[in-house]
Design a protein around this motif. Structure first.
Motif, PDB file in Angstrom:
ATOM      1  N   LYS A   1       0.853  -1.199   0.000  1.00  0.00           N
ATOM      2  CA  LYS A   1       0.000   0.000   0.000  1.00  0.00           C
ATOM      3  C   LYS A   1       0.887   1.246   0.000  1.00  0.00           C
ATOM      4  O   LYS A   1       1.925   1.262   0.661  1.00  0.00           O
ATOM      5  CB  LYS A   1      -0.901   0.031   1.233  1.00  0.00           C
ATOM      6  N   GLY A   2       0.503   2.245  -0.757  1.00  0.00           N
ATOM      7  CA  GLY A   2       1.270   3.488  -0.799  1.00  0.00           C
ATOM      8  C   GLY A   2       2.428   3.469  -1.777  1.00  0.00           C
ATOM      9  O   GLY A   2       3.154   4.453  -1.890  1.00  0.00           O
ATOM     10  N   SER A   3       2.607   2.363  -2.518  1.00  0.00           N
ATOM     11  CA  SER A   3       3.681   2.311  -3.525  1.00  0.00           C
ATOM     12  C   SER A   3       3.430   3.367  -4.609  1.00  0.00           C
ATOM     13  O   SER A   3       2.286   3.683  -4.942  1.00  0.00           O
ATOM     14  CB  SER A   3       3.713   0.941  -4.204  1.00  0.00           C
ATOM     15  N   ASP A   4       4.535   3.870  -5.185  1.00  0.00           N
ATOM     16  CA  ASP A   4       4.423   4.842  -6.272  1.00  0.00           C
ATOM     17  C   ASP A   4       4.173   4.142  -7.604  1.00  0.00           C
ATOM     18  O   ASP A   4       4.797   3.126  -7.912  1.00  0.00           O
ATOM     19  CB  ASP A   4       5.720   5.649  -6.404  1.00  0.00           C
ATOM     20  N   VAL A   5       3.266   4.731  -8.393  1.00  0.00           N
ATOM     21  CA  VAL A   5       3.016   4.256  -9.751  1.00  0.00           C
ATOM     22  C   VAL A   5       3.239   5.438 -10.697  1.00  0.00           C
ATOM     23  O   VAL A   5       2.604   6.487 -10.547  1.00  0.00           O
ATOM     24  CB  VAL A   5       1.572   3.727  -9.903  1.00  0.00           C
ATOM     25  N   LEU A   6       4.151   5.276 -11.652  1.00  0.00           N
ATOM     26  CA  LEU A   6       4.411   6.340 -12.628  1.00  0.00           C
ATOM     27  C   LEU A   6       3.280   6.366 -13.653  1.00  0.00           C
ATOM     28  O   LEU A   6       2.872   5.313 -14.162  1.00  0.00           O
ATOM     29  CB  LEU A   6       5.758   6.113 -13.325  1.00  0.00           C
ATOM     30  N   VAL A   7       2.795   7.569 -13.966  1.00  0.00           N
ATOM     31  CA  VAL A   7       1.642   7.694 -14.867  1.00  0.00           C
ATOM     32  C   VAL A   7       1.727   9.054 -15.579  1.00  0.00           C
ATOM     33  O   VAL A   7       2.240  10.022 -15.009  1.00  0.00           O
ATOM     34  CB  VAL A   7       0.316   7.538 -14.060  1.00  0.00           C
ATOM     35  N   ALA A   8       1.239   9.119 -16.820  1.00  0.00           N
ATOM     36  CA  ALA A   8       1.355  10.349 -17.606  1.00  0.00           C
ATOM     37  C   ALA A   8       0.529  11.479 -16.996  1.00  0.00           C
ATOM     38  O   ALA A   8      -0.599  11.274 -16.551  1.00  0.00           O
ATOM     39  CB  ALA A   8       0.909  10.102 -19.046  1.00  0.00           C
TER      40      ALA A   8
ATOM     41  N   GLU B   1       5.360  13.067 -24.143  1.00  0.00           N
ATOM     42  CA  GLU B   1       6.033  13.649 -25.311  1.00  0.00           C
ATOM     43  C   GLU B   1       5.011  14.579 -25.969  1.00  0.00           C
ATOM     44  O   GLU B   1       3.876  14.158 -26.210  1.00  0.00           O
ATOM     45  CB  GLU B   1       6.370  12.573 -26.347  1.00  0.00           C
ATOM     46  N   ILE B   2       5.413  15.779 -26.309  1.00  0.00           N
ATOM     47  CA  ILE B   2       4.443  16.727 -26.873  1.00  0.00           C
ATOM     48  C   ILE B   2       3.948  16.278 -28.254  1.00  0.00           C
ATOM     49  O   ILE B   2       2.816  16.561 -28.640  1.00  0.00           O
ATOM     50  CB  ILE B   2       5.018  18.156 -26.889  1.00  0.00           C
ATOM     51  N   GLU B   3       4.745  15.512 -28.979  1.00  0.00           N
ATOM     52  CA  GLU B   3       4.353  15.091 -30.337  1.00  0.00           C
ATOM     53  C   GLU B   3       3.323  13.969 -30.317  1.00  0.00           C
ATOM     54  O   GLU B   3       2.597  13.788 -31.292  1.00  0.00           O
ATOM     55  CB  GLU B   3       5.570  14.569 -31.132  1.00  0.00           C
ATOM     56  N   THR B   4       3.301  13.161 -29.266  1.00  0.00           N
ATOM     57  CA  THR B   4       2.443  11.970 -29.295  1.00  0.00           C
ATOM     58  C   THR B   4       1.380  11.939 -28.195  1.00  0.00           C
ATOM     59  O   THR B   4       0.503  11.079 -28.222  1.00  0.00           O
ATOM     60  CB  THR B   4       3.280  10.680 -29.112  1.00  0.00           C
ATOM     61  N   PHE B   5       1.444  12.828 -27.223  1.00  0.00           N
ATOM     62  CA  PHE B   5       0.536  12.825 -26.062  1.00  0.00           C
ATOM     63  C   PHE B   5       0.813  11.635 -25.129  1.00  0.00           C
ATOM     64  O   PHE B   5       0.120  11.476 -24.130  1.00  0.00           O
ATOM     65  CB  PHE B   5      -0.955  12.773 -26.465  1.00  0.00           C
ATOM     66  N   ASN B   6       1.782  10.792 -25.439  1.00  0.00           N
ATOM     67  CA  ASN B   6       2.026   9.591 -24.629  1.00  0.00           C
ATOM     68  C   ASN B   6       3.211   9.789 -23.684  1.00  0.00           C
ATOM     69  O   ASN B   6       4.127  10.564 -23.984  1.00  0.00           O
ATOM     70  CB  ASN B   6       2.297   8.388 -25.545  1.00  0.00           C
ATOM     71  N   ILE B   7       3.200   9.065 -22.584  1.00  0.00           N
ATOM     72  CA  ILE B   7       4.230   9.179 -21.541  1.00  0.00           C
ATOM     73  C   ILE B   7       5.629   9.125 -22.169  1.00  0.00           C
ATOM     74  O   ILE B   7       5.894   8.313 -23.048  1.00  0.00           O
ATOM     75  CB  ILE B   7       4.032   8.073 -20.470  1.00  0.00           C
ATOM     76  N   ASP B   8       6.501  10.023 -21.717  1.00  0.00           N
ATOM     77  CA  ASP B   8       7.831  10.179 -22.309  1.00  0.00           C
ATOM     78  C   ASP B   8       8.821   9.227 -21.633  1.00  0.00           C
ATOM     79  O   ASP B   8       9.154   9.416 -20.465  1.00  0.00           O
ATOM     80  CB  ASP B   8       8.276  11.631 -22.131  1.00  0.00           C
ATOM     81  N   PRO B   9       9.289   8.201 -22.345  1.00  0.00           N
ATOM     82  CA  PRO B   9      10.204   7.223 -21.721  1.00  0.00           C
ATOM     83  C   PRO B   9      11.465   7.889 -21.168  1.00  0.00           C
ATOM     84  O   PRO B   9      12.012   7.422 -20.167  1.00  0.00           O
ATOM     85  CB  PRO B   9      10.567   6.279 -22.872  1.00  0.00           C
ATOM     86  N   ALA B  10      11.887   8.980 -21.790  1.00  0.00           N
ATOM     87  CA  ALA B  10      13.116   9.657 -21.348  1.00  0.00           C
ATOM     88  C   ALA B  10      12.942  10.333 -19.994  1.00  0.00           C
ATOM     89  O   ALA B  10      13.924  10.690 -19.353  1.00  0.00           O
ATOM     90  CB  ALA B  10      13.540  10.680 -22.403  1.00  0.00           C
ATOM     91  N   LYS B  11      11.697  10.511 -19.545  1.00  0.00           N
ATOM     92  CA  LYS B  11      11.454  11.209 -18.273  1.00  0.00           C
ATOM     93  C   LYS B  11      11.164  10.248 -17.115  1.00  0.00           C
ATOM     94  O   LYS B  11      10.920  10.685 -15.986  1.00  0.00           O
ATOM     95  CB  LYS B  11      10.293  12.191 -18.432  1.00  0.00           C
ATOM     96  N   LEU B  12      11.168   8.942 -17.395  1.00  0.00           N
ATOM     97  CA  LEU B  12      10.877   7.980 -16.326  1.00  0.00           C
ATOM     98  C   LEU B  12      11.983   8.005 -15.273  1.00  0.00           C
ATOM     99  O   LEU B  12      11.719   7.899 -14.071  1.00  0.00           O
ATOM    100  CB  LEU B  12      10.741   6.566 -16.910  1.00  0.00           C
ATOM    101  N   GLY B  13      13.221   8.169 -15.737  1.00  0.00           N
ATOM    102  CA  GLY B  13      14.384   8.088 -14.857  1.00  0.00           C
ATOM    103  C   GLY B  13      14.370   9.112 -13.734  1.00  0.00           C
ATOM    104  O   GLY B  13      14.769   8.809 -12.606  1.00  0.00           O
ATOM    105  N   THR B  14      13.887  10.328 -14.017  1.00  0.00           N
ATOM    106  CA  THR B  14      13.889  11.374 -12.984  1.00  0.00           C
ATOM    107  C   THR B  14      12.679  11.242 -12.056  1.00  0.00           C
ATOM    108  O   THR B  14      12.668  11.829 -10.979  1.00  0.00           O
ATOM    109  CB  THR B  14      13.889  12.787 -13.611  1.00  0.00           C
ATOM    110  N   ALA B  15      11.666  10.468 -12.464  1.00  0.00           N
ATOM    111  CA  ALA B  15      10.448  10.356 -11.649  1.00  0.00           C
ATOM    112  C   ALA B  15      10.519   9.196 -10.659  1.00  0.00           C
ATOM    113  O   ALA B  15       9.801   9.163  -9.664  1.00  0.00           O
ATOM    114  CB  ALA B  15       9.235  10.186 -12.558  1.00  0.00           C
TER     115      ALA B  15
ATOM    116  N   ALA C   1      11.540  -0.737 -17.387  1.00  0.00           N
ATOM    117  CA  ALA C   1      10.824  -1.463 -16.329  1.00  0.00           C
ATOM    118  C   ALA C   1      11.556  -2.741 -15.932  1.00  0.00           C
ATOM    119  O   ALA C   1      11.656  -3.067 -14.749  1.00  0.00           O
ATOM    120  CB  ALA C   1       9.399  -1.784 -16.793  1.00  0.00           C
ATOM    121  N   ILE C   2      12.054  -3.450 -16.922  1.00  0.00           N
ATOM    122  CA  ILE C   2      12.757  -4.715 -16.642  1.00  0.00           C
ATOM    123  C   ILE C   2      14.020  -4.438 -15.835  1.00  0.00           C
ATOM    124  O   ILE C   2      14.296  -5.100 -14.829  1.00  0.00           O
ATOM    125  CB  ILE C   2      13.055  -5.470 -17.965  1.00  0.00           C
ATOM    126  N   GLU C   3      14.756  -3.404 -16.230  1.00  0.00           N
ATOM    127  CA  GLU C   3      16.000  -3.061 -15.537  1.00  0.00           C
ATOM    128  C   GLU C   3      15.742  -2.691 -14.078  1.00  0.00           C
ATOM    129  O   GLU C   3      16.536  -3.026 -13.190  1.00  0.00           O
ATOM    130  CB  GLU C   3      16.649  -1.889 -16.285  1.00  0.00           C
TER     131      GLU C   3
END
Ligand SMILES: *Cc1c(COP(=O)(O)O)cnc(C)c1O
Length: 366
Positions: A74-81, A105-119, A146-148
């Motif tokens: 309970k209370g675990s973080d989940v990354l989400v756009a 990503e502004i071009e696709t409206f989808n979560i930016d893989p490059a920003k997962l690392g800082t979150a 995710a696998i890493e």
């Protein structure tokens, strides 16, 4: 008048088959979790190339039940756009987890893989991706990340029935793929409906219990479940629509091609990459004077939508849950315009819409 969506018109081509299916269910005398549900589950799993499909009452429940079944502390973080539809975030909260926003990503409206690392934090256990507007997220980069880090992936596929990345169907990349069959979705019922797909036998078994009071066998309860069952009527109607899903998708993709070839370049159009198979649940363009353009179209009998007018972090319901500045989400929410792109729309209507949009710019500089 060109409507944004007219479900009676969109379902017209399948009306006889739908009525037959409805009659079959009414006459059967069996209305909740039965043969139609089992058959739809098998057919939808086969369509996606996945082992299990568990029918549930709606898309929100599909997400909530999936998060619960993954048994994270309970209370675990989940990354989400930061720009997803609010239901994705509501599900994380309802499952007792903490949504942590990541900009798209502004071009696709989808979560930016490059920003997962800082979150990511020590408390992060999962990534929830939303394949928004019918375009797959970059699951190659997201899965590698995710696998890493040992993170689970839950996919919100409410807008991406049949969408693919490099030939692989959305919903099959993570631990669980969550679908909504709300009437306006690409695969739409005549009421609320949803499903979870997974290749994980244990997860599937648990979900078959938890959607039905935690019980698979009548009056024997193994989990603290809820009532989120798919009914026979919706399953029977979905079986009909599923048989036509590829044809419906092809029509929407052809309408999108028409838009892409006729719309002016002063609009920002959806990006298309060779390895992405988009199903265009929504055809979202961007423009700085979005509200003016929307009004111009409305005055000329063309109805459009905005997906979405208010970003999740600006919703009253999210006070105390979400905070911080999310400028890309804000920018998308203030510039996005959804043009009509349903199964019921014709190529002539799309051409009319494009012509009217061209006229808008002419009057602006007249
Ligand atoms: C529609 C939708 C949902 C919710 O589905 P319901 O069946 O309405 O509960 C969740 N996420 C996204 C992205 C959606 O578009």
């Amino acid at each position: 008048m060109i409507e944004y969506e007219n479900l009676a018109r969109s379902n017209q081509a399948y009306i006889a088959e739908l009525e037959d299916a409805a009659t079959r269910v009414i006459r059967s005398g069996w209305y909740v979790l039965g043969q139609e549900v089992s058959a739809f589950e098998a057919e939808f799993a086969h369509y996606l190339g996945v082992k299990h499909c568990i029918g549930v009452a709606n898309g929100l429940d599909a997400l909530i039940l999936s998060f619960e079944a993954l048994d994270m502390p309970k209370g675990s973080d989940v990354l989400v756009a930061s720009n997803t539809y609010i239901a994705t975030i509501l599900a994380i909260v309802r499952a007792g987890l903490r949504p942590v926003l990541v900009e798209p990503e502004i071009e696709t409206f989808n979560i930016d893989p490059a920003k997962l690392g800082t979150a990511i934090t020590a408390n992060t256990r999962a990534i929830c991706v939303t394949h928004l507007f019918g375009k797959s997220c970059r699951m190659d980069a997201i899965r590698a990340f995710a696998i890493e880090r040992g993170l689970k992936i839950v996919e919100d596929c409410a807008q991406s029935h049949g969408a693919k990345l490099a030939g692989q169907m959305t919903g099959t990349f993570g631990e669980a793929g969550c679908f909504s069959f709300y009437p306006t979705k690409n695969l739409g019922a005549a009421g609320d409906a949803g499903a979870i797909v997974t290749n994980d036998d244990t997860l599937a078994d648990r979900l078959r219990h938890t959607r039905n009071y935690g019980s698979k066998q009548k009056y024997v309860n193994e989990y603290v479940g809820i009532n989120s069952r798919l009914d026979e009527m919706q399953a029977a109607l979905l079986r009909v629509k599923l048989r036509h899903l590829d044809a419906m998708t092809q029509h929407k993709r052809a309408l999108a091609d028409t838009y892409l070839s006729l719309l002016p370049t002063w609009l920002t159009l959806p990006r298309r990459l060779a390895d992405e198979y988009d199903v265009f649940h929504i055809f979202g363009v961007r423009y700085s004077r979005r509200d003016q353009l929307r009004q111009w179209l409305l005055e000329r009998g063309i109805k459009t939508e905005v997906h979405y007018p208010i970003a999740p972090h600006r919703q009253k319901a999210m006070v105390g849950i979400l905070s911080g500045d999310w400028p890309i989400a804000d920018q998308l929410h203030s510039t996005e315009l959804s043009l009509p792109i349903s199964v019921g729309h014709t190529f002539e209507e799309i051409q009319d819409i494009c012509n009217t949009i061209h006229e808008f710019k002419h009057q602006l500089y007249a």
